[in-house]
Design a protein around this motif. Structure first.
Motif, short mmCIF file in Angstrom:
data_model
loop_
_atom_site.label_atom_id
_atom_site.label_comp_id
_atom_site.label_asym_id
_atom_site.label_seq_id
_atom_site.Cartn_x
_atom_site.Cartn_y
_atom_site.Cartn_z
N ILE A 318 -29.50 93.47 6.50
CA ILE A 318 -29.57 94.40 7.64
C ILE A 318 -31.03 94.61 7.99
CG2 ILE A 318 -29.07 96.73 8.48
CD1 ILE A 318 -26.71 96.81 6.53
N ASN A 319 -31.35 94.29 9.24
CA ASN A 319 -32.72 94.52 9.73
C ASN A 319 -33.76 93.91 8.80
OD1 ASN A 319 -34.49 95.52 11.67
ND2 ASN A 319 -34.73 97.50 10.65
N ASN A 320 -33.50 92.65 8.41
CA ASN A 320 -34.42 91.87 7.58
C ASN A 320 -34.60 92.43 6.17
OD1 ASN A 320 -34.93 89.98 9.66
ND2 ASN A 320 -36.42 91.39 10.57
N GLN A 321 -33.56 93.07 5.67
CA GLN A 321 -33.59 93.55 4.29
C GLN A 321 -32.24 93.29 3.63
OE1 GLN A 321 -34.73 97.71 4.40
NE2 GLN A 321 -36.86 97.19 4.00
N MET A 322 -32.27 92.88 2.37
CA MET A 322 -31.05 92.72 1.60
C MET A 322 -30.63 94.10 1.09
SD MET A 322 -29.35 92.46 -1.51
CE MET A 322 -30.57 92.33 -2.80
N VAL A 323 -29.44 94.53 1.48
CA VAL A 323 -29.01 95.88 1.11
C VAL A 323 -27.82 95.89 0.15
CG1 VAL A 323 -29.88 96.86 3.26
CG2 VAL A 323 -27.50 96.13 3.13
#
Length: 721
Positions: A318-323
């Motif tokens: 999400i939005n260039n982050q692994m969540v």
């Protein structure tokens, strides 16, 4: 026991005379709810302690009632009331809430209050959807009657009906999760259809979600993600490991491709969804040909790829982050020498409550009819669904689409980086990246590793409700990506309530704010206007018109006239307001059908708009109306008093305590308080000071708190009659 008396009691019933869907803040709660008018008839003479066996039957059916605190304020409070004696409407409230909870829905708020008619109650309960709420209410009525009459009640069947209504009418679990994250940030939302299309925020501040797709999800990126071969080509061009493979048009080409790539291979549709038509670890020519037919049946094209050993994983970006991340496992059943494969699947797998077709279930059932690849898998091992499996023999029944064990905390940083890069290359703001590897906690180098797919609109349930491991709040980063910290998704909402003194108040305030450069929506008794253009000239002081304005993505301000009848019959179309103008308590005429029969009850209706004022907002109140004075204590924001008497004691005290006010003094509008002195607000003479001065003062106060420049405010007031 007196038999005649017992038989008479078994005929006691309650009657739902009317229900109202209040889709927004109302006299009961800030959130949407159902208000039911309940006539308990002869049960008014029979509280729960006078109904033999009722307590035992009800608590046996609904043991969860022990957690209801009721007015006592601690678990078990409701059961104390039930044992000591409480009335049917109150019991109905708690049963309805408990049915919501058993169906997996958020609930907890409810009230039952007697009306001015003996035995008739208003019972209200919060519910996420009117259809779901009505299903729970109707089931609760049947349940309470069954407990009174000592007749059978099939709770499981009733819950299945409620859950079916949830599936058909309610938001899906992924969408609801994102909406809940918006609510936690106090960002408003509007459901736009009967499905999962939801607007987050109002007017020009809005964003939209459709499950895990948002206003920022690119259509081009979605197209790339759905073309599996193109997606792989783009990833491989920047050095991201992907399985070798190619698209084929026939079973012959599939076998040729497998020979060129090297077995074992994977055969799948080019637009595979939820693992349908995907066959894994194939080496034999016949198996590959049969797998081609399965993939071709469910997709628009077929891919043959090199099989990568290891476990299937899904990483949510999400939005260039692994969540979040989950891991899949191979699914087996173990034979007992007596049961068929189908019986083993039902007893060992599908009996798991986490498996089901409902949206809230993280795992799908194993169904050979629905999933031909599962049938194909067991046939490769020499079994049919009707085969008896030898004792101790393990049969693999499912390889894919089972990634539901949370492994977020152990993902190696380099694997997370590659997956984030993959989502960025494809261009997705939210992506589900599927990969195969042996060890998710080790670097990709030195092990079997490849990114298999990048998916748009990924399912979130596996992260929200994993079959194993820690649930992840993935809704919060989605909302954060749409509304960075500090953004509220709100536009100014100005409401006004009063009597004839506010005639034309809305159009005049609208003109003032438009002159300041606002794009204004106006919903009032004269009609609905959007950006200066009349949508219609019918009465628009209602929920529908206000909601229609808030959906318009060109508006940055809404002005709405609020009537007491709207609050009582529909609720309000917004969750909070910026400025609330109240100049008169209102009239009782026409409110009797909602049991508003005295000024105390009328006050509780009118206070609703003041209860909704934001902490950063203002309440503009008429100090000349004594009945409005208690409203000051109910406002979360600041209060601006207006008065035709410059010596009004309420105004004097308020200004003396650091507040602000607007009064009429010597045929001029005068601004009082420290803020007025700091801004050097000069009095504004009125050419028509004797004609409806309260409206003039309310306009001046609204213009002031809305930061209308003083020269513009002066020009607008002086031209008003």
């Amino acid at each position: 026991m007196n038999t005649a008396k017992t038989n008479n009691m078994t005929q006691k019933k309650l009657l739902i005379k009317r229900t109202l869907w209040l889709d927004g803040p109302n006299i009961w709660t800030y959130r949407s709810c159902i208000e039911a008018l309940v006539d308990i008839q002869d049960l008014e003479q029979f509280p729960s302690n006078l109904l033999p066996g009722f307590y035992e039957r009800l608590t046996a059916l609904l043991p969860g009632l022990v957690d209801h605190e009721c007015g006592i304020g601690e678990p078990g409070g409701f059961l104390i009331r039930l044992r000591d004696g409480t009335y049917a409407a109150h019991i109905l409230e708690h049963i309805t809430i408990e049915l919501h909870l058993l169906a997996g829905l958020n609930a907890g708020f409810g009230k039952a209050r007697e009306t001015s008619v003996s035995g008739v109650y208003k019972m209200v309960f919060r519910t996420p959807d009117r259809f779901v709420g009505m299903a729970c209410l109707e089931a609760a009525v049947r349940l309470i009657h069954a407990c009174i009459e000592d007749t059978p009640y099939d709770l499981k069947a009733e819950l299945k009906v409620i859950q079916r209504v949830c599936d058909m009418k309610g938001l899906g679990p992924s969408t609801q999760h994102i909406v809940d994250a918006a609510y936690d940030r106090r960002i408003p939302f509007i459901r736009l259809n009967d499905g999962n299309l939801v607007q987050i925020g109002y007017g020009e501040k809005q964003q939209r979600i459709w499950t895990a797709e948002t206003s920022k999800t690119s259509a081009i990126a979605e197209g790339i993600a759905s073309d599996k071969q193109l997606c792989k080509d783009l990833l491989s061009q920047i050095g991201i490991p992907v399985p070798e493979g190619r698209e084929v048009d026939s079973a012959d080409e599939a076998w040729e491709a497998a020979q060129d790539i090297g077995v074992p291979v994977v055969v799948k549709p080019t637009d595979a969804n939820h693992g349908r038509g995907v066959s894994l670890e194939l080496s034999k020519e016949q198996d590959i040909r049969e797998a081609y037919a399965l993939a071709d049946e469910v997709g628009s094209g077929v891919l043959v790829e090199k099989f990568i050993a290891g476990h299937e994983h899904r990483l949510l970006i999400i939005n260039n982050q692994m969540v979040a991340a989950t891991r899949g496992e191979l699914v087996f059943v173990t034979g007992d020498g007596k049961s068929t494969l189908l019986e083993l699947v039902e007893s060992q797998l599908n009996s798991d409550p986490q498996r089901g077709w409902e949206e809230y279930c993280p795992l799908d059932p194993v169904d050979f009819g629905y999933d031909p690849t599962a049938l194909y898998e067991v046939r490769r091992q020499g079994f049919e669904p009707e085969s008896v499996v030898p004792a101790g023999h393990k049969v693999l029944v499912q390889r894919n689409s089972n990634a539901s064990e949370d492994v977020t905390d152990i993902v190696h940083p380099e694997i997370a980086r590659l997956c984030t890069l993959a989502a960025k290359v494809i261009g997705l703001d939210i992506a589900g990246v599927d990969l195969m590897c042996e060890h998710i906690d080790q670097p990709p180098q030195g092990q079997a590793f490849a990114i298999v797919e990048v998916n748009a609109g990924p399912g979130l349930l596996m992260h929200i409700k994993p079959s194993k491991g820690t649930p992840r709040n993935v809704g919060a980063p989605i909302i954060e990506s749409l509304f960075p910290q500090g953004e509220t998704g709100r536009i100014p909402i100005i409401t006004y309530t009063g009597g004839p003194e506010l005639s034309d108040f809305g159009p005049q305030l609208c003109a003032m704010l438009e002159d300041k450069g606002h794009n204004v929506g106006l919903a009032c008794e004269h009609g609905l206007w959007v950006n200066g253009k009349a949508v219609h000239h019918h009465d628009a002081a209602n929920w529908e018109s206000g909601r229609n304005a808030l959906v318009n993505n060109k508006l940055n301000t809404l002005i709405m006239q609020v009537r007491q009848s709207t609050i009582l019959s529909e609720g309000l179309p917004f969750d909070r307001n910026t400025v609330a103008v109240v100049t008169h308590l209102g009239q009782l005429d026409g409110l009797q059908e909602w049991d508003i029969v005295n000024h105390e009850k009328l006050f509780n209706v009118t206070r609703t708009v003041i209860d909704l004022v934001l902490p950063t907002g203002y309440a503009v109140l008429n100090a000349d109306e004594v009945s409005l004075l208690p409203l000051q204590e109910l406002c979360d924001g600041k209060v601006v008093w207006i008065s035709t008497n410059p010596d009004n004691p309420v105004v004097r005290e308020h200004v003396g305590n650091g507040g602000i006010a607007v009064v009429l003094h010597e045929h001029a509008v005068q601004f009082l308080g420290n803020r007025a002195e700091q801004e050097e607000r000069k009095p504004i003479p009125l050419d028509h000071a004797d004609e409806n001065p309260i409206k003039q003062l309310a306009l001046a106060a609204c213009g002031w708190v809305c930061d209308v420049p003083h020269h513009l405010l002066r020009a607008e007031l002086r031209k008003q009659p």
